[in-house]
Design an enzyme around this catalytic site. Structure first.
Site, PDB file in Angstrom:
ATOM      1  N   LYS A 243     101.599-128.760  19.919  1.00  0.00           N
ATOM      2  CA  LYS A 243     101.169-130.471  21.071  1.00  0.00           C
ATOM      3  C   LYS A 243     100.175-129.265  22.185  1.00  0.00           C
ATOM      4  CE  LYS A 243     104.847-129.097  24.506  1.00  0.00           C
ATOM      5  NZ  LYS A 243     104.566-127.907  24.967  1.00  0.00           N
TER       6      LYS A 243
ATOM      7  N   ARG B 102     104.106-112.371  14.123  1.00  0.00           N
ATOM      8  CA  ARG B 102     104.738-112.377  15.381  1.00  0.00           C
ATOM      9  C   ARG B 102     105.865-111.953  15.599  1.00  0.00           C
ATOM     10  NH1 ARG B 102     102.503-116.663  19.028  1.00  0.00           N
ATOM     11  NH2 ARG B 102     104.438-116.386  19.866  1.00  0.00           N
TER      12      ARG B 102
ATOM     13  N   ARG C 181     114.931-120.398  18.763  1.00  0.00           N
ATOM     14  CA  ARG C 181     114.096-121.000  19.549  1.00  0.00           C
ATOM     15  C   ARG C 181     113.603-122.752  20.051  1.00  0.00           C
ATOM     16  NH1 ARG C 181     107.894-118.488  17.797  1.00  0.00           N
ATOM     17  NH2 ARG C 181     107.351-120.407  20.109  1.00  0.00           N
TER      18      ARG C 181
ATOM     19  N   ARG D 203     110.158-129.680  32.418  1.00  0.00           N
ATOM     20  CA  ARG D 203     110.175-128.482  31.658  1.00  0.00           C
ATOM     21  C   ARG D 203     112.433-128.567  32.014  1.00  0.00           C
ATOM     22  NH1 ARG D 203     106.579-125.563  28.953  1.00  0.00           N
ATOM     23  NH2 ARG D 203     107.612-122.886  28.556  1.00  0.00           N
TER      24      ARG D 203
ATOM     25  N   ARG E 199     102.387-118.664   9.997  1.00  0.00           N
ATOM     26  CA  ARG E 199     101.154-118.037  10.902  1.00  0.00           C
ATOM     27  C   ARG E 199     101.017-116.463  10.911  1.00  0.00           C
ATOM     28  NH1 ARG E 199     101.490-120.352  16.545  1.00  0.00           N
ATOM     29  NH2 ARG E 199     102.986-119.302  16.875  1.00  0.00           N
TER      30      ARG E 199
END
Ligand code: ADP
Ligand code: ZN
Length: 216
Positions: free
Chosen positions: A14, A156, A167, A89, A123
């Site tokens: 996004k 991470r 998430r 949100r 990632r």
């Protein structure tokens, strides 16, 4: 003039689409997360107020966020429109936003869960210089080693597959009312972001905005 809201799960890309849309449409990209991080860095009164929420990774109270967005949208550069990223949100924030300005469209970037997990869990970042890689899409020249500074790359903690899945579930649950809110107003535009080419995804979004006469 076009007032846009961007929606989409973490890892869908996004922020990248927001920057590219901002460049192409010539309107500012407003990320509430960026604003808060900046205020924390500068140690302003607002920064001190929101720091604990950011550190804990929980939402800043609606009253604070709404006020920040209201002020930001009243600035000169928003007269020709804006792209909101990270806001609203909550359903409460969506309603507050409607009392500030007219929203023209909510672009909802989607991709199958497997694609997102693949993107995020591939990632790798350099702990020393911050460079970002992807084991398949943007591989370093030497596996596991930073091209720029030679450090060992790491993953991470919240990019690990189990955490990404959680998430995504949290996003689904908290954002469903917001997405349904824009759908019921006829403002929701779903953009398939499963292909790996940023430019093509952004062009699809722009085409759809033109087709609906939201931009010319
Ligand atoms: P993340 O995807 O990690 O949540 P963001 O950059 O969108 O990253 O937001 C960082 C933090 O800023 C959030 O964890 C939250 O504390 C705060 N924040 C940003 N936008 C909002 C919002 N619309 N409402 C409440 N808190 C927000
Ligand atoms: Zn490095």
């Amino acid at each position: 003039m076009v007032n846009l809201v961007l929606l989409g799960p973490p890892g869908v890309g996004k922020g990248t689409y927001a920057k590219e849309l901002s460049r192409r449409l010539g309107i500012p990209h407003i990320s509430t997360g960026d604003i808060f991080r900046e205020e924390v860095k500068k140690g302003t009164p607002l920064g001190l107020k929101v720091k604990e929420y950011l550190d804990r990774g929980v939402l800043v109270p609606d009253s604070i966020v709404n006020e920040v967005v209201k002020q930001r949208l009243s600035m000169d550069d928003c007269r020709r429109g804006f792209i909101l990223d990270g806001y609203p949100r909550t359903l409460n924030q969506a309603k507050a936003l409607d009392s500030m300005v007219r929203i023209d469209a909510a672009l909802y970037f989607t991709a199958p869960k497997e694609v997102i997990i693949e993107r995020v869990s591939g990632r790798r970042i350099c702990p020393k210089c911050g460079a970002i890689y992807h084991v398949k899409n943007i591989p370093p020249k030497k596996p596991g080693i930073c091209d720029i500074c030679g450090s060992k790359l790491i993953q991470r903690e919240d990019d690990k597959p189990e955490v990404v899945e959680r998430r995504l579930r949290v996003y689904e649950e908290t954002m469903r009312p917001v997405i349904e809110y824009y759908r019921s107003k006829g403002l929701l535009i779903e953009v398939d972001a499963s292909e790996p080419v940023v430019e093509r995804i952004v062009l699809k979004a722009i085409e759809e905005l033109k087709r609906r006469n939201i931009i010319s």
